[in-house]
Design a protein around this motif. Structure first.
Motif, short mmCIF file in Angstrom:
data_model
loop_
_atom_site.label_atom_id
_atom_site.label_comp_id
_atom_site.label_asym_id
_atom_site.label_seq_id
_atom_site.Cartn_x
_atom_site.Cartn_y
_atom_site.Cartn_z
N UNK A 184 0.86 -1.19 0.00
CA UNK A 184 0.00 0.00 0.00
C UNK A 184 0.88 1.23 0.00
N UNK A 185 0.70 2.10 -1.00
CA UNK A 185 1.50 3.32 -1.09
C UNK A 185 0.68 4.51 -0.61
N UNK A 186 1.16 5.15 0.43
CA UNK A 186 0.50 6.34 0.95
C UNK A 186 0.81 7.54 0.07
N UNK A 187 -0.02 8.56 0.16
CA UNK A 187 0.23 9.78 -0.57
C UNK A 187 -0.39 9.76 -1.95
N UNK A 188 0.04 10.69 -2.78
CA UNK A 188 -0.55 10.89 -4.10
C UNK A 188 -0.25 9.73 -5.04
N UNK A 189 -1.18 9.49 -5.97
CA UNK A 189 -0.95 8.50 -7.01
C UNK A 189 0.20 8.90 -7.94
N UNK A 190 0.59 10.17 -7.90
CA UNK A 190 1.69 10.64 -8.75
C UNK A 190 3.06 10.33 -8.15
N UNK A 191 3.08 9.67 -7.01
CA UNK A 191 4.35 9.28 -6.40
C UNK A 191 4.67 10.15 -5.21
#
Length: 329
Positions: A184-191
């Protein structure tokens, strides 16, 4: 809020990053409506990886932006091609449950996004599916809640970021096999966000609280396990330090999340107390000091979402926290 729709209910880092990239590209093309083959591909990859899904789960996992009739037609086509099959549950409105056939699993095993994984424990015929449906669909539903939560929050958890039954050896022919591993990556979908990892254990109250707590000892062994060097001759030279096996795959040991289902508040309380009491074992106590271990009722996940403060730290079960919150184990 949705409820569960049924009554019964060694990868390396580089390879897994490639899985996520390909899954993201497939989802983008599918939603744009320009790559029907990509949509079919994901619709087969999901039952291969997840083992079983209902029609509704498949729709929300693979193509939530289109009408569910399109998902039904796609599944019917894959079934006609011999890639997937289904059973119909006698209860819960005669829910259809989908799984990959042996042929479908062999086809998908050649794809880069699934290549390199241990062969799945196939649910490749209706009898096997019926006998495993309750637990497997609950695991799928849990993964779906993390996917939906990421969409609501504008964060990143793609369908193939939920990996059931990832094998982790602990020596002596034994292994720890979580119900699932979540990326799971937190923050914006843009990285720019941080990557979180979690082992998931789904307990449906089919075993006693003590057996559930025993899983903590297995994870404590995994945390400490370092394989002996192979083929090293006996010499007087100092033996170099051998890193724990899990460090080959993860920069940090994943959080451990217990999802408690199939029982009421009293049963949930018994299970939380059993997990908390397991720290009398010195190895478990050491593990709990270094790794975040949380437990939450399935009903709370369905009502509030996994990101809400519905998780009880095993070391302090009276508290409630979010699973992504920065914590001192």
């Amino acid at each position: 809020m949705r409820s569960v729709a049924y009554a019964v209910p060694h990868e390396g880092g580089t390879a897994l990053m490639r899985v996520r990239e390909l899954a993201a590209m497939t989802m983008t093309r599918t939603r744009a409506g320009v790559d029907a083959g990509g949509g079919d591909r994901l619709a087969l990859a999901v039952p291969v990886q997840y083992r079983m899904t209902t029609t509704e789960q498949m729709h929300l996992i693979t193509a939530p932006g289109v009408r569910i009739e399109q998902t039904r037609r796609r599944l019917a086509k894959l079934r006609a091609e011999g890639l997937v099959d289904r059973i119909t549950l006698p209860q819960a409105g005669r829910t259809r449950v989908w799984f990959a056939t042996g042929y479908g699993a062999r086809v998908a095993a050649e794809w880069p996004e699934l290549r390199g994984r241990r062969p799945p424990r196939l649910v490749s015929d209706p009898v096997a599916a019926r006998l495993r449906v309750s637990h497997t669909l609950t695991v799928t539903e849990t993964g779906l809640q993390f996917l939906l939560d990421s969409h609501r929050r504008g964060e990143v958890c793609q369908p193939l970021d939920f990996l059931p039954e990832v094998h982790h050896p602990i020596g002596g022919g034994e292994a720890v096999i979580p119900d699932a591993l979540i990326y799971y990556q937190r923050g914006s979908r843009n990285g720019g966000g941080s990557m979180l990892r979690a082992f998931l254990e789904v307990d449906r109250a089919t075993m006693g609280p003590e057996r559930l707590a025993a899983k903590l000892r297995a994870y404590a062994r995994l945390h400490q396990y370092a394989p002996a060097p192979v083929g090293r001759r006996r010499t007087m030279e100092p033996v170099p330090e051998v890193k724990a096996e899990w460090r080959r795959h993860y920069p940090l040991f994943p959080r451990l999340l217990f999802v408690l289902d199939g029982t009421g508040p009293a049963g949930i309380g018994n299970r939380l107390r059993a997990l908390h009491a397991a720290d009398v074992d010195l190895a478990v106590a050491s593990f709990l000091r270094e790794v975040t271990v949380l437990a939450a009722p399935m009903t709370d996940l369905l009502q509030h979402g996994p990101a809400a403060a519905v998780w009880h730290p095993v070391r302090d079960p009276e508290r409630r926290v979010g699973w992504m919150d920065p914590q001192t184990p």
